[in-house]
Write a protein that holds these residues in place. Structure first.
Motif, mmCIF file in Angstrom:
data_model
loop_
_atom_site.group_PDB
_atom_site.id
_atom_site.type_symbol
_atom_site.label_atom_id
_atom_site.label_comp_id
_atom_site.label_asym_id
_atom_site.label_seq_id
_atom_site.Cartn_x
_atom_site.Cartn_y
_atom_site.Cartn_z
ATOM 1 N N VAL A 159 -6.563 -1.623 -15.748
ATOM 2 C CA VAL A 159 -5.249 -1.638 -16.108
ATOM 3 C C VAL A 159 -4.855 -3.022 -16.402
ATOM 4 C CG1 VAL A 159 -3.109 -0.949 -15.660
ATOM 5 C CG2 VAL A 159 -4.995 0.239 -14.647
ATOM 6 N N ILE A 178 6.484 -0.654 -13.293
ATOM 7 C CA ILE A 178 6.732 0.300 -12.479
ATOM 8 C C ILE A 178 8.161 0.609 -12.089
ATOM 9 C CG2 ILE A 178 4.627 -0.035 -10.886
ATOM 10 C CD1 ILE A 178 6.018 -2.265 -9.300
ATOM 11 N N ILE A 197 0.895 -3.024 -15.998
ATOM 12 C CA ILE A 197 1.812 -1.876 -15.290
ATOM 13 C C ILE A 197 3.227 -2.260 -14.982
ATOM 14 C CG2 ILE A 197 1.970 -0.656 -13.239
ATOM 15 C CD1 ILE A 197 -1.061 -0.892 -12.699
ATOM 16 N N PRO A 235 0.716 -8.231 -12.514
ATOM 17 C CA PRO A 235 1.739 -7.518 -12.256
ATOM 18 C C PRO A 235 3.215 -8.037 -11.818
ATOM 19 C CG PRO A 235 0.511 -7.756 -10.057
ATOM 20 C CD PRO A 235 -0.365 -8.394 -11.322
ATOM 21 N N LEU A 245 -6.380 -5.878 -12.754
ATOM 22 C CA LEU A 245 -5.052 -5.501 -12.562
ATOM 23 C C LEU A 245 -4.367 -7.011 -12.530
ATOM 24 C CD1 LEU A 245 -2.395 -3.898 -12.348
ATOM 25 C CD2 LEU A 245 -2.700 -4.449 -9.790
ATOM 26 N N PHE A 266 -4.477 3.524 -8.529
ATOM 27 C CA PHE A 266 -5.412 2.843 -9.752
ATOM 28 C C PHE A 266 -6.682 2.494 -9.243
ATOM 29 C CE2 PHE A 266 -0.722 2.774 -11.175
ATOM 30 C CZ PHE A 266 -0.833 3.013 -12.199
ATOM 31 N N SER A 270 -1.992 -0.415 -20.871
ATOM 32 C CA SER A 270 -0.703 -0.667 -20.283
ATOM 33 C C SER A 270 -0.035 0.791 -19.812
ATOM 34 C CB SER A 270 0.321 -1.282 -20.982
ATOM 35 O OG SER A 270 0.332 -0.568 -22.178
ATOM 36 N N ILE A 271 0.716 0.801 -18.661
ATOM 37 C CA ILE A 271 1.100 1.985 -18.247
ATOM 38 C C ILE A 271 2.678 1.809 -17.552
ATOM 39 C CG2 ILE A 271 0.090 1.997 -16.041
ATOM 40 C CD1 ILE A 271 0.136 5.257 -16.326
ATOM 41 N N TYR A 272 3.598 2.546 -17.879
ATOM 42 C CA TYR A 272 4.935 2.107 -17.611
ATOM 43 C C TYR A 272 5.373 3.387 -16.844
ATOM 44 C CZ TYR A 272 4.615 -1.945 -20.243
ATOM 45 O OH TYR A 272 4.100 -3.205 -20.841
#
Length: 642
Positions: free
Chosen positions: A347, A352, A350, A373, A370, A342, A328-330
């Motif tokens: 991932v 954003i 995410i 989202p 992904l 990406f 995960s990435i925020y």
């Protein structure tokens, strides 16, 4: 004979004495600070002299404690590393203020360099000790302010570089220690403000880099530590504002990158950590505003990316996180994204931010994993290619009360999205935005949709899409917007539709389409709009239709079309518009038809057997009804060419 020998001996003694006297004269300090002169013969230890050998084997001598200001050995223009073969050690007096360019370049046997205590040396010149392949240790005096370009480059045996305490060093210039393949550690003085381009690149055994406490370093230059393949850990000083392009690229054993508290870092340059294949985690300081393109590309084991609270991040460059594998990435609010950020990454989740400020094309293009989202409410635009070729896209969700206005060109093209619910706020679906989404089986629009335009090929080649209901607000169906949808059996329009045009090839080659009712507001059916729809049986028009033109080949090869009634306002039937409609037998015109022109081949090979031509008909293209036998009731005058 004996006399001749005696005379020769006397002459030799006189010449030797003169040589010593001239040498003593040359050894005296020069007031003008010029470089030392070269002597033909080495001086003697009895004179308390120091010796420095030049490239050709001759030596420069100076007296103990002499007030020299510059050391400049004799050099030719040829800078190949093959000179100074006799020189093994060098002692530099305190009075020397500068070691000039290439002064000991290529001295392959030079193993020892010492500066006298309280040295006044302020600069070590370009390539001063480059290619000194036997040099193992050097201690840089505190007085040195600049290490010039390539000053110690390619010293393959250099193990240790030490800086005296209270160093005044401000700049380590380009390639200063490049390719020092035996260098194992370095402690950079606090006074250093700039690390130049490639200053420590290709130092293959460099495992430890430290910055003195209170470091004033502002910039780490381009490719400064690239290919330092033994480096495992780095701590970036708080003073650093810029990490240059590729500065830590290809450090394949680099596991951890830490930033000092209160970091002033603003920019992480392009390729900064490229190919750092062992890097596991990184926490981006709050001060960072830009993450450059390809910054973390091919960091295959990068599993954790965090952003400090109150992050100032504004821009993430193209393919910045290409090839990573994070769960995960925020991202912070207000982040702008480049293309394919990406691509080739795994991932799972995410975030954003709350204000995804018009990201540039292709944010998620090529992302193989992904899954789900969630697009924040404040996002106004999904730019072109943002989810292009996302093959494992399981769902796309828009937060309630979405403010999204536009889904850009090919935004989801060639992705695996199975269904989509378009927010009411969306005004435009860009060209090819869902093109070739082979798994797309459901498209819905929120109530009170503001959608005005479905651009060309927006849903082209969506082979799994069985039906679609076009919102009342849509005014234009663009070229090929629902073409080649093999499973599309039903297309309907919301009541009170504002549709004015069905574009060229809009439903071309939709082999499952069986019926369609054209909205009252539609004015034009453009070229080939329903061509090659072999199962299309019924075409109807809402009452009081505004349709004025059925264009060229509009219904060509609709071989199962049984009947159609042409609306009153239609004034033109284009060339071949009903050609090869072999089952078309019931063809009529509304009362008061305004038809004036029937184009060439309009009913070529159709099944019409009888029809009453409108009174206003003026022209029928020459083979307009060729290849059929028709009985006409003619109530007006028209021209039949030929």
């Amino acid at each position: 004979m004996k006399q001749r020998r005696i005379v020769s001996a006397i002459v030799a003694l006189i010449v030797g004495a003169l040589g010593v006297l001239s040498g003593v004269e040359a050894m005296q300090p020069r007031r003008d600070g010029a470089a030392l002169r070269l002597l033909e013969e080495p001086s003697t230890d009895r004179m308390f002299l120091r010796q420095v050998f030049a490239r050709d084997g001759r030596c420069v001598s100076y007296p103990e404690g002499g007030a020299l200001s510059r050391v400049e050995l004799g050099m030719s223009d040829n800078l190949k590393p093959n000179g100074c073969s006799p020189l093994q050690s060098l002692y530099i007096p305190a009075s020397v203020k500068e070691l000039s360019k290439t002064c000991c370049f290529g001295c392959r046997k030079l193993a020892f360099i010492a500066f006298e205590a309280n040295s006044q040396a302020a600069r070590i010149g370009e390539r001063a000790f480059a290619w000194c392949s036997s040099l193992r240790y050097i201690c840089i005096p505190a007085s040195v302010e600049v290490l010039s370009e390539q000053c110690c480059s390619n010293c393959s045996e250099l193990v240790s570089v030490v800086f005296e305490g209270a160093s005044q060093l401000a700049t380590i210039e380009k390639s200063a220690f490049e390719s020092c393949r035996s260098l194992q550690s370095i402690c950079i003085p606090a006074s250093v403000e700039t690390l130049g381009e490639r200053c420590y690149s290709s130092c293959l055994k460099l495992a430890f880099i430290a910055f003195e406490a209170g470091s004033q370093c502002i910039r780490i230059g381009e490719w400064a530590f690239t290919v330092c393949s033994s480096l495992r850990f780095i701590c970036i000083p708080a003073s650093v504002e810029t990490l240059g392009e590729g500065c830590y690229s290809s450090c394949d054993k680099l596991v951890s990158v830490v930033f000092e508290p209160d970091s002033h870092l603003e920019r992480m340059g392009a390729h900064a950590f490229r190919d750092c294949s062992s890097l596991r985690s990184i926490c981006i300081p709050a001060s960072v505003q830009t993450i450059g393109e390809y910054c973390f590309i091919k960091c295959a084991f990068l599993a954790f990316v965090f952003f400090a609270p109150d992050s100032c991040l504004k821009t993430v460059g193209d393919r910045a996180f290409d090839g990573i594998n994070v769960h995960s990435i925020y991202f912070p609010d207000g982040t702008n994204f480049g293309r394919s950020v990406f691509a080739n990454s795994s991932v799972m989740e995410i975030g954003i931010g709350d204000q995804w400020a018009d990201p540039t094309s292709g944010l998620f293009a090529g992302t193989p994993i992904l899954l789900r989202p969630v697009i924040p409410r404040e996002v106004c635009v999904l730019r072109a290619h943002c989810f292009f070729e996302c093959r494992s896209l399981a769902s796309v969700t828009f937060e309630p009360n979405s403010q999204l206005r536009e889904i850009g060109e090919e935004a989801f093209a060639h992705s695996s999205v199975p269904s989509i619910s378009i927010p009411a706020s969306v005004e435009e679906l860009g060209a090819g935005c869902f093109r070739s989404c082979q798994s797309l089986s459901a498209v819905t629009f929120e109530s009170n949709s503001q959608l005005a335009t479905i651009e060309r090929y927006a849903f082209g080649s969506c082979h799994s899409l069985p039906s679609i209901c076009i919102p009342a607000s849509v005014k234009v169906l663009g070229e090929g917007c629902l073409s080649m949808c093999k499973s599309l059996a039903s297309t309907t329009f919301e009541p009170n539709s504002q549709l004015t045009k069905i574009g060229m090839k809009a439903f071309l080659c939709s082999p499952s389409l069986q019926s369609i009712c054209i909205p009252r507001s539609t004015q034009t059916l453009e070229k080939e709009c329903f061509e090659e729809c072999p199962l299309l049986i019924f075409v109807t028009f809402e009452t009081n239709s505004q349709l004025t033109k059925i264009d060229t080949l509009a219904f060509e090869n609709c071989s199962n079309l049984l009947s159609i009634q042409i609306p009153q306002r239609v004034h033109t039937l284009g060339e071949g518009c009903f050609a090869n409609c072999g089952s078309l037998m019931d063809f009529t015109f509304e009362a008061g038809s305004r038809l004036r022109v029937v184009g060439i081949g309009a009913f070529w090979n159709s099944g019409i057997q009888a029809s009453a031509l409108p009174a206003r008909l003026q022209e029928i293209g020459k083979p307009g009804f060729q290849a059929i036998t028709i009985k006409f009731t003619v109530s007006g005058q028209f021209v039949l060419p030929g």
